[in-house]
Write a protein that holds these residues in place. Structure first.
Motif, PDB file in Angstrom:
ATOM      1  N   LEU A 168      15.226  26.640 -49.894  1.00  0.00           N
ATOM      2  CA  LEU A 168      15.790  27.994 -49.895  1.00  0.00           C
ATOM      3  C   LEU A 168      17.146  28.021 -50.593  1.00  0.00           C
ATOM      4  N   LEU A 169      17.949  26.976 -50.370  1.00  0.00           N
ATOM      5  CA  LEU A 169      19.251  26.900 -51.048  1.00  0.00           C
ATOM      6  C   LEU A 169      19.075  26.824 -52.561  1.00  0.00           C
ATOM      7  N   LEU A 170      18.106  26.032 -53.008  1.00  0.00           N
ATOM      8  CA  LEU A 170      17.871  25.887 -54.448  1.00  0.00           C
ATOM      9  C   LEU A 170      17.343  27.180 -55.058  1.00  0.00           C
ATOM     10  N   LYS A 171      16.539  27.937 -54.306  1.00  0.00           N
ATOM     11  CA  LYS A 171      15.994  29.196 -54.819  1.00  0.00           C
ATOM     12  C   LYS A 171      17.087  30.219 -55.095  1.00  0.00           C
ATOM     13  N   ARG A 172      18.187  30.100 -54.377  1.00  0.00           N
ATOM     14  CA  ARG A 172      19.287  31.039 -54.581  1.00  0.00           C
ATOM     15  C   ARG A 172      20.128  30.678 -55.803  1.00  0.00           C
ATOM     16  N   ASP A 173      19.931  29.477 -56.328  1.00  0.00           N
ATOM     17  CA  ASP A 173      20.739  29.004 -57.470  1.00  0.00           C
ATOM     18  C   ASP A 173      19.830  28.830 -58.691  1.00  0.00           C
ATOM     19  N   ILE A 174      19.462  29.973 -59.304  1.00  0.00           N
ATOM     20  CA  ILE A 174      18.559  29.928 -60.458  1.00  0.00           C
ATOM     21  C   ILE A 174      19.202  29.179 -61.624  1.00  0.00           C
ATOM     22  N   GLY A 175      20.498  29.389 -61.808  1.00  0.00           N
ATOM     23  CA  GLY A 175      21.199  28.685 -62.893  1.00  0.00           C
ATOM     24  C   GLY A 175      21.135  27.182 -62.722  1.00  0.00           C
ATOM     25  N   GLY A 176      21.297  26.731 -61.471  1.00  0.00           N
ATOM     26  CA  GLY A 176      21.208  25.294 -61.212  1.00  0.00           C
ATOM     27  C   GLY A 176      19.823  24.746 -61.500  1.00  0.00           C
ATOM     28  N   ILE A 177      18.791  25.531 -61.146  1.00  0.00           N
ATOM     29  CA  ILE A 177      17.407  25.109 -61.425  1.00  0.00           C
ATOM     30  C   ILE A 177      17.184  24.981 -62.932  1.00  0.00           C
ATOM     31  N   VAL A 178      17.713  25.933 -63.695  1.00  0.00           N
ATOM     32  CA  VAL A 178      17.569  25.886 -65.157  1.00  0.00           C
ATOM     33  C   VAL A 178      18.225  24.635 -65.717  1.00  0.00           C
ATOM     34  N   ILE A 179      19.445  24.342 -65.223  1.00  0.00           N
ATOM     35  CA  ILE A 179      20.153  23.146 -65.691  1.00  0.00           C
ATOM     36  C   ILE A 179      19.364  21.889 -65.359  1.00  0.00           C
ATOM     37  N   ILE A 180      18.818  21.829 -64.149  1.00  0.00           N
ATOM     38  CA  ILE A 180      18.103  20.637 -63.699  1.00  0.00           C
ATOM     39  C   ILE A 180      16.858  20.372 -64.543  1.00  0.00           C
ATOM     40  N   PHE A 181      16.125  21.438 -64.909  1.00  0.00           N
ATOM     41  CA  PHE A 181      14.843  21.240 -65.586  1.00  0.00           C
ATOM     42  C   PHE A 181      14.885  21.473 -67.097  1.00  0.00           C
ATOM     43  N   VAL A 182      15.599  22.499 -67.547  1.00  0.00           N
ATOM     44  CA  VAL A 182      15.565  22.873 -68.963  1.00  0.00           C
ATOM     45  C   VAL A 182      16.482  21.989 -69.808  1.00  0.00           C
ATOM     46  N   MET A 183      17.702  21.711 -69.303  1.00  0.00           N
ATOM     47  CA  MET A 183      18.656  20.934 -70.080  1.00  0.00           C
ATOM     48  C   MET A 183      18.112  19.558 -70.489  1.00  0.00           C
ATOM     49  N   PRO A 184      17.483  18.798 -69.572  1.00  0.00           N
ATOM     50  CA  PRO A 184      16.934  17.498 -69.991  1.00  0.00           C
ATOM     51  C   PRO A 184      15.847  17.620 -71.055  1.00  0.00           C
ATOM     52  N   LEU A 185      15.042  18.678 -70.976  1.00  0.00           N
ATOM     53  CA  LEU A 185      13.993  18.863 -71.979  1.00  0.00           C
ATOM     54  C   LEU A 185      14.598  19.135 -73.358  1.00  0.00           C
ATOM     55  N   LEU A 186      15.640  19.955 -73.394  1.00  0.00           N
ATOM     56  CA  LEU A 186      16.314  20.212 -74.671  1.00  0.00           C
ATOM     57  C   LEU A 186      16.954  18.936 -75.210  1.00  0.00           C
ATOM     58  N   LEU A 187      17.531  18.143 -74.311  1.00  0.00           N
ATOM     59  CA  LEU A 187      18.159  16.889 -74.722  1.00  0.00           C
ATOM     60  C   LEU A 187      17.151  15.930 -75.335  1.00  0.00           C
ATOM     61  N   ILE A 188      16.039  15.743 -74.656  1.00  0.00           N
ATOM     62  CA  ILE A 188      15.066  14.750 -75.131  1.00  0.00           C
ATOM     63  C   ILE A 188      14.457  15.174 -76.463  1.00  0.00           C
ATOM     64  N   ILE A 189      14.197  16.477 -76.639  1.00  0.00           N
ATOM     65  CA  ILE A 189      13.619  16.955 -77.896  1.00  0.00           C
ATOM     66  C   ILE A 189      14.629  16.802 -79.030  1.00  0.00           C
ATOM     67  N   THR A 190      15.876  17.238 -78.775  1.00  0.00           N
ATOM     68  CA  THR A 190      16.912  17.185 -79.819  1.00  0.00           C
ATOM     69  C   THR A 190      17.230  15.761 -80.234  1.00  0.00           C
ATOM     70  N   ILE A 191      17.485  14.889 -79.259  1.00  0.00           N
ATOM     71  CA  ILE A 191      17.869  13.503 -79.561  1.00  0.00           C
ATOM     72  C   ILE A 191      16.747  12.770 -80.276  1.00  0.00           C
ATOM     73  N   THR A 192      15.510  12.962 -79.814  1.00  0.00           N
ATOM     74  CA  THR A 192      14.372  12.264 -80.436  1.00  0.00           C
ATOM     75  C   THR A 192      14.153  12.733 -81.864  1.00  0.00           C
ATOM     76  N   LEU A 193      14.275  14.036 -82.095  1.00  0.00           N
ATOM     77  CA  LEU A 193      14.121  14.559 -83.457  1.00  0.00           C
ATOM     78  C   LEU A 193      15.190  13.994 -84.383  1.00  0.00           C
ATOM     79  N   ILE A 194      16.432  13.951 -83.889  1.00  0.00           N
ATOM     80  CA  ILE A 194      17.529  13.426 -84.714  1.00  0.00           C
ATOM     81  C   ILE A 194      17.292  11.965 -85.056  1.00  0.00           C
ATOM     82  N   GLN A 195      16.948  11.163 -84.057  1.00  0.00           N
ATOM     83  CA  GLN A 195      16.746   9.732 -84.293  1.00  0.00           C
ATOM     84  C   GLN A 195      15.549   9.485 -85.197  1.00  0.00           C
ATOM     85  N   ASP A 196      14.463  10.204 -84.967  1.00  0.00           N
ATOM     86  CA  ASP A 196      13.264   9.982 -85.777  1.00  0.00           C
ATOM     87  C   ASP A 196      13.478  10.448 -87.208  1.00  0.00           C
TER      88      ASP A 196
END
Length: 422
Positions: A15-43
């Protein structure tokens, strides 16, 4: 009854996490953007290095056999684009100012002096065996060794310098060998091809195979587990912030005076964030399997490796949760927990080999890396993905991760009890 209390603690965290939508976005979306960006740059960088040539200034004062052979070898390497319209002074200025990465200057009379040097030494050897020939007329003093000048941009990577110097040394060595064989042929008057099959030892790299195909490491095999670990440890930030909020809002006081033991409160957080860690890892793997091939990147192969990787993820998640609990317990304000949590995760990632491989670090930093929980997790993933290890092969790493969790939670409970002791 204890299980019910644990369940209610778990529901409270959700319930605490449901109230923090921004935190949920950071937890799940930010790592996905990181992995895609870093891998594309390196490759992309890797492919560009394969498909393009490095401009190199080549100045030939010799203009004879040896220099022409060196030039031919450099052109055939498909790595360098040779530029010849320079003087040595202008080449030096251009390289030292950063316009070009390197310049190669072949000295005058290089071929002539090498021939004279080899002839002198061969004649001396033949004479020492009493095999005087018509060609041995006058024993000449060998000329001094010649130097090929190499100019490098001061910002050039040391690894690139060493590779270039080793390549040129190899070229010159092979040219000298051919000339030595030819000189002995001339002195001894033999028609046998002494140069044929002169290499008695060769090198063959043996790589792991999957069926008939060789398994070659790629950028995806590093980035998926590495940035999954970074995402897992980044939950330190929201977890510590929630603990600080509970203290400021009085929730932690109610938890302590309730009949439910405080460690159940910690276990509820552990299970909640452990599920988040596993979901993060599965999202990363899904990107590696399904999205990367559409982006012209290698597919992440998890065949037969998913179960041990989940085990590593669980124990890495426990280590991250333990660290977050300790930080949230010690910190008094969000201003303390958030920046310190983010900075500490970045530092752990840096020394743990997420950004730079540990073997490239100075010896002192390699020793420090052995104490980073991220390094334990990354080594465990490497053992599974690249070394085909099973659970037995990663037992040491997951044991360290679990002990780290126990230590962090133990210190947190001790600190909490001491702070509120009457």
């Amino acid at each position: 009854m204890l299980l019910y209390k644990l369940w209610r603690s778990f529901v409270k965290e959700i319930l605490l996490l449901k109230r923090d939508i921004g935190g949920i976005v950071i937890i799940f979306v930010m790592p996905l953007l990181l992995i895609i960006t870093i891998t594309l740059i390196q490759d992309s960088t890797f492919k560009n290095l394969e498909g393009s040539k490095i401009p190199v200034i080549f100045i030939d004062h010799d203009k004879s056999e040896v220099s022409q052979n060196i030039k031919k070898e450099l052109e055939n390497s498909k790595t360098f684009e040779l530029l010849t319209d320079f003087t040595e002074k202008s080449a030096q200025d251009a390289v030292f100012s950063g316009d070009y990465q390197m310049a190669i200057v072949i000295p005058e009379y290089l071929t002539k002096d090498i021939n004279s040097n080899i002839d002198s030494k061969v004649q001396a050897i033949v004479s020492s065996f009493g095999l005087e020939t018509d060609s041995v007329k006058v024993k000449k003093e060998a000329p001094k060794a010649k130097e090929i000048h190499l100019y490098f941009d001061p910002a050039t990577n040391i690894g690139f310098k060493n590779n270039v110097m080793n390549s040129i040394n190899k070229m010159v060595f092979e040219i000298e060998n051919k000339k030595i064989y030819k000189a002995f042929q001339d002195q001894l008057g033999t028609t046998e091809d002494l140069e044929k099959d002169k290499s008695l030892i060769g090198f063959k790299e043996i790589t792991p195979k999957k069926g008939e195909m060789e398994v070659m490491p790629n950028s995806v095999q590093h980035n998926v587990p590495a940035w999954a670990l970074f995402a897992i440890f980044f939950i330190v930030v929201p977890l510590s912030i929630n603990l600080v909020k509970e203290k400021s809002q009085g929730t932690s006081v109610r938890a302590r005076i309730s009949p439910t033991p405080y460690f159940v409160h910690i276990l509820g957080k552990t299970f909640t964030y452990l599920i988040i860690c596993v979901i993060q890892f599965l999202l990363m793997v899904a990107v590696g399997i399904y999205l990367f091939p559409y982006m012209d990147l290698p597919q992440f192969d998890v065949t037969g490796k998913m179960f041990p990787m989940i085990i590593v993820t669980i124990f890495a998640g426990l280590a991250a949760i333990g660290f977050g609990v300790l930080l949230g317990t010690i910190a008094d304000t969000q201003e303390q927990s958030a920046p310190f949590g983010a900075t500490s995760v970045v530092v752990l990632a840096a020394i743990g080999g997420i950004w730079v491989p540990v073997f490239l670090m100075p010896e002192f930093m390699q020793t420090i890396a052995k104490f980073s929980p991220m390094n334990w997790g990354l080594n465990a993933y490497y053992d599974i993905i690249l070394r085909n290890s099973g659970i037995g092969g990663i037992a040491k790493e997951i044991t360290f991760l679990f002990l780290f969790y126990i230590a962090m939670v133990g210190i947190s409970l001790f600190y909490e009890r001491k702070q509120h002791a009457v």
